[in-house]
Write a protein that holds these residues in place. Structure first.
Motif, PDB file in Angstrom:
ATOM      1  N   ASN A 118      -6.267  -9.994  -6.095  1.00  0.00           N
ATOM      2  CA  ASN A 118      -7.241  -9.033  -6.225  1.00  0.00           C
ATOM      3  C   ASN A 118      -6.631  -7.676  -6.740  1.00  0.00           C
ATOM      4  O   ASN A 118      -7.283  -6.909  -6.626  1.00  0.00           O
ATOM      5  N   GLU A 119      -5.413  -7.841  -7.123  1.00  0.00           N
ATOM      6  CA  GLU A 119      -4.711  -6.639  -7.758  1.00  0.00           C
ATOM      7  C   GLU A 119      -5.103  -5.701  -6.668  1.00  0.00           C
ATOM      8  O   GLU A 119      -4.942  -4.142  -6.913  1.00  0.00           O
ATOM      9  N   ILE A 120      -4.709  -5.925  -5.462  1.00  0.00           N
ATOM     10  CA  ILE A 120      -4.485  -4.943  -4.310  1.00  0.00           C
ATOM     11  C   ILE A 120      -3.219  -4.387  -4.166  1.00  0.00           C
ATOM     12  O   ILE A 120      -2.378  -4.894  -4.492  1.00  0.00           O
ATOM     13  N   THR A 121      -3.307  -3.062  -4.155  1.00  0.00           N
ATOM     14  CA  THR A 121      -2.046  -2.294  -4.051  1.00  0.00           C
ATOM     15  C   THR A 121      -1.827  -1.860  -2.515  1.00  0.00           C
ATOM     16  O   THR A 121      -2.573  -1.973  -1.757  1.00  0.00           O
ATOM     17  N   ASP A 122      -0.945  -0.781  -2.602  1.00  0.00           N
ATOM     18  CA  ASP A 122      -0.309  -0.073  -1.314  1.00  0.00           C
ATOM     19  C   ASP A 122      -1.665   0.824  -0.836  1.00  0.00           C
ATOM     20  O   ASP A 122      -1.868   0.639   0.400  1.00  0.00           O
ATOM     21  N   LYS A 123      -2.512   1.237  -1.565  1.00  0.00           N
ATOM     22  CA  LYS A 123      -3.899   1.732  -1.189  1.00  0.00           C
ATOM     23  C   LYS A 123      -4.560   0.928  -0.348  1.00  0.00           C
ATOM     24  O   LYS A 123      -5.101   1.117   0.772  1.00  0.00           O
ATOM     25  N   GLY A 124      -4.944  -0.368  -0.956  1.00  0.00           N
ATOM     26  CA  GLY A 124      -5.728  -1.247  -0.170  1.00  0.00           C
ATOM     27  C   GLY A 124      -4.963  -1.761   1.068  1.00  0.00           C
ATOM     28  O   GLY A 124      -5.864  -2.171   2.156  1.00  0.00           O
ATOM     29  N   ALA A 125      -3.855  -2.047   0.939  1.00  0.00           N
ATOM     30  CA  ALA A 125      -2.945  -2.404   2.068  1.00  0.00           C
ATOM     31  C   ALA A 125      -3.140  -1.418   3.365  1.00  0.00           C
ATOM     32  O   ALA A 125      -3.222  -1.745   4.550  1.00  0.00           O
ATOM     33  N   LEU A 126      -3.182  -0.014   2.766  1.00  0.00           N
ATOM     34  CA  LEU A 126      -3.339   0.994   4.026  1.00  0.00           C
ATOM     35  C   LEU A 126      -4.576   0.762   4.606  1.00  0.00           C
ATOM     36  O   LEU A 126      -4.685   0.977   6.242  1.00  0.00           O
ATOM     37  N   ALA A 127      -5.831   0.720   4.042  1.00  0.00           N
ATOM     38  CA  ALA A 127      -7.179   0.599   4.615  1.00  0.00           C
ATOM     39  C   ALA A 127      -7.031  -0.606   5.448  1.00  0.00           C
ATOM     40  O   ALA A 127      -7.458  -0.718   6.490  1.00  0.00           O
ATOM     41  N   LEU A 128      -6.435  -1.931   5.016  1.00  0.00           N
ATOM     42  CA  LEU A 128      -6.299  -2.972   5.637  1.00  0.00           C
ATOM     43  C   LEU A 128      -5.724  -2.931   7.144  1.00  0.00           C
ATOM     44  O   LEU A 128      -6.128  -3.443   7.975  1.00  0.00           O
ATOM     45  N   SER A 129      -4.790  -2.117   6.916  1.00  0.00           N
ATOM     46  CA  SER A 129      -3.745  -1.513   8.319  1.00  0.00           C
ATOM     47  C   SER A 129      -4.827  -1.054   9.167  1.00  0.00           C
ATOM     48  O   SER A 129      -4.549  -1.170  10.390  1.00  0.00           O
ATOM     49  N   PHE A 130      -5.610  -0.172   8.794  1.00  0.00           N
ATOM     50  CA  PHE A 130      -6.650   0.575   9.580  1.00  0.00           C
ATOM     51  C   PHE A 130      -7.386  -0.463  10.284  1.00  0.00           C
ATOM     52  O   PHE A 130      -7.892  -0.436  11.428  1.00  0.00           O
ATOM     53  N   VAL A 131      -8.011  -1.245   9.252  1.00  0.00           N
ATOM     54  CA  VAL A 131      -8.993  -2.405   9.846  1.00  0.00           C
ATOM     55  C   VAL A 131      -8.253  -3.373  10.860  1.00  0.00           C
ATOM     56  O   VAL A 131      -8.965  -3.659  12.184  1.00  0.00           O
ATOM     57  N   LEU A 132      -6.909  -3.491  10.544  1.00  0.00           N
ATOM     58  CA  LEU A 132      -6.187  -4.617  11.696  1.00  0.00           C
ATOM     59  C   LEU A 132      -6.159  -3.904  12.929  1.00  0.00           C
ATOM     60  O   LEU A 132      -6.284  -4.332  14.017  1.00  0.00           O
ATOM     61  N   GLN A 133      -5.776  -2.442  12.794  1.00  0.00           N
ATOM     62  CA  GLN A 133      -5.602  -1.940  14.026  1.00  0.00           C
ATOM     63  C   GLN A 133      -6.862  -1.869  15.079  1.00  0.00           C
ATOM     64  O   GLN A 133      -6.604  -1.771  16.460  1.00  0.00           O
ATOM     65  N   SER A 134      -7.806  -1.730  14.627  1.00  0.00           N
ATOM     66  CA  SER A 134      -9.051  -1.660  15.434  1.00  0.00           C
ATOM     67  C   SER A 134     -10.040  -2.909  15.378  1.00  0.00           C
ATOM     68  O   SER A 134     -11.064  -2.717  15.934  1.00  0.00           O
ATOM     69  N   ASN A 135      -9.741  -3.772  14.949  1.00  0.00           N
ATOM     70  CA  ASN A 135     -10.532  -4.901  14.770  1.00  0.00           C
ATOM     71  C   ASN A 135      -9.776  -6.230  15.246  1.00  0.00           C
ATOM     72  O   ASN A 135      -9.201  -6.870  14.558  1.00  0.00           O
ATOM     73  N   PRO A 136      -9.825  -6.379  16.557  1.00  0.00           N
ATOM     74  CA  PRO A 136      -9.280  -7.526  17.143  1.00  0.00           C
ATOM     75  C   PRO A 136      -9.612  -8.937  16.979  1.00  0.00           C
ATOM     76  O   PRO A 136      -8.886  -9.924  17.035  1.00  0.00           O
ATOM     77  N   LYS A 137     -10.815  -8.957  16.400  1.00  0.00           N
ATOM     78  CA  LYS A 137     -11.074 -10.239  15.995  1.00  0.00           C
ATOM     79  C   LYS A 137     -10.671 -10.895  14.878  1.00  0.00           C
ATOM     80  O   LYS A 137     -10.762 -12.271  14.368  1.00  0.00           O
ATOM     81  N   LEU A 138     -10.296  -9.996  13.921  1.00  0.00           N
ATOM     82  CA  LEU A 138      -9.707 -10.534  12.592  1.00  0.00           C
ATOM     83  C   LEU A 138      -8.221 -11.347  12.727  1.00  0.00           C
ATOM     84  O   LEU A 138      -7.264 -10.547  12.989  1.00  0.00           O
ATOM     85  N   ASN A 139      -8.217 -12.411  12.618  1.00  0.00           N
ATOM     86  CA  ASN A 139      -6.831 -13.305  12.864  1.00  0.00           C
ATOM     87  C   ASN A 139      -6.216 -13.802  11.782  1.00  0.00           C
ATOM     88  O   ASN A 139      -5.181 -14.407  12.233  1.00  0.00           O
ATOM     89  N   GLY A 140      -6.880 -13.739  10.882  1.00  0.00           N
ATOM     90  CA  GLY A 140      -6.169 -14.369   9.687  1.00  0.00           C
ATOM     91  C   GLY A 140      -6.340 -13.544   8.285  1.00  0.00           C
ATOM     92  O   GLY A 140      -7.529 -12.912   7.910  1.00  0.00           O
ATOM     93  N   LEU A 141      -5.194 -13.205   7.626  1.00  0.00           N
ATOM     94  CA  LEU A 141      -5.412 -12.178   6.531  1.00  0.00           C
ATOM     95  C   LEU A 141      -4.523 -12.772   5.430  1.00  0.00           C
ATOM     96  O   LEU A 141      -3.209 -12.801   5.499  1.00  0.00           O
TER      97      LEU A 141
END
Lengths: 133, 102
Positions: free
Chosen positions: A22-45
């Motif tokens: 999906n042509e995701i760069t570091d900007k998208g990865a940073l957003a995902l890192s915040f989602v991971l931090q506070s969303n315990p249900k997401l267990n596969g990425l």
């Protein structure tokens, strides 16, 4: 989206998100890192074949890596949260699979991810690129 | 204005209705907020979502994440400076630091 269309009080039950190619760069990865931090249900990425560099990988890694012993974290469950200092007070401990092959990571970063996540024996990390690609 | 739901007919959903597979074509036909609303309407059952080769890009991804997790997960809870400090602390706390280029 209008606020009334959402249900902010109830987090998504989403467990796995496949974002391959999906042509995701570091900007998208940073957003995902915040989602991971506070969303315990997401267990596969799955982030295979995007454009994430070491910087984005480091943000993701900081969201999922232990900085204390896992045993200590287990013992602390159910008890009042203690101040663990300024470093990584929040991180995802539920992620079970992270695929980040086919990105723009240096060999050193791949090694860093592998070694850092060794402590998380319950997490399957796919970071080495498929030689066929 | 009447909205076209033609993209919905392309949505692949499994029998248990817990897995949704989006395609690039669907993202062209429908604004991302429609997809988010559809997903949030099924937030109890939806477990697996695929956006393989959809050409999302960063901005659409952030819009998606903000829509799915509106409680502020995309908004940094720490300042960027602190965040960077955390990353660097992790970076230098590993045994591999001597192998890394700064």
């Amino acid at each position: 989206m209008r606020p009334e269309e959402m249900r902010p009080e109830e987090p998504m039950a989403l467990m796995e998100l496949d974002l391959t190619g999906n042509e995701i760069t570091d900007k998208g990865a940073l957003a995902l890192s915040f989602v991971l931090q506070s969303n315990p249900k997401l267990n596969g990425l799955v982030l295979a074949h995007n454009k994430i560099t070491d910087e984005g990988a480091l943000a993701l890694l900081s969201s999922i890596a232990y900085t204390t012993e896992p045993e200590a974290t287990e013992k602390q469950r159910g008890q009042p949260k203690k101040d663990t200092g300024p470093i990584l007070q929040q991180h995802n401990t539920e992620l079970k699979e992270l695929t980040i092959t086919g990105n723009l990571l240096s060999e050193q970063m791949k090694l860093l991810m592998q070694e850092t996540l060794l402590e998380r024996g319950d997490l399957i990390l796919q970071v080495l690129d498929d030689p066929l690609f | 204005m009447r909205e076209s739901h033609s993209w919905l007919s392309e949505l692949k959903i499994n029998e248990d209705q817990d897995t949704w597979v989006f395609t690039k074509s669907m993202l062209i036909k429908a604004p991302i907020e429609r997809l988010i609303k559809a997903m949030r309407d099924h937030y109890f059952s939806l477990k697996f979502v695929s956006f393989v080769n959809c050409g999302l890009g960063d901005d659409a991804l952030i819009e998606l994440l903000t829509g799915l997790y509106p409680e502020g997960t995309c908004v940094p809870k720490q300042t960027q400076t602190k965040r960077e400090a955390n990353c660097m602390a992790l970076f230098f706390s590993t045994d591999t630091r001597h192998n890394l280029k700064t």
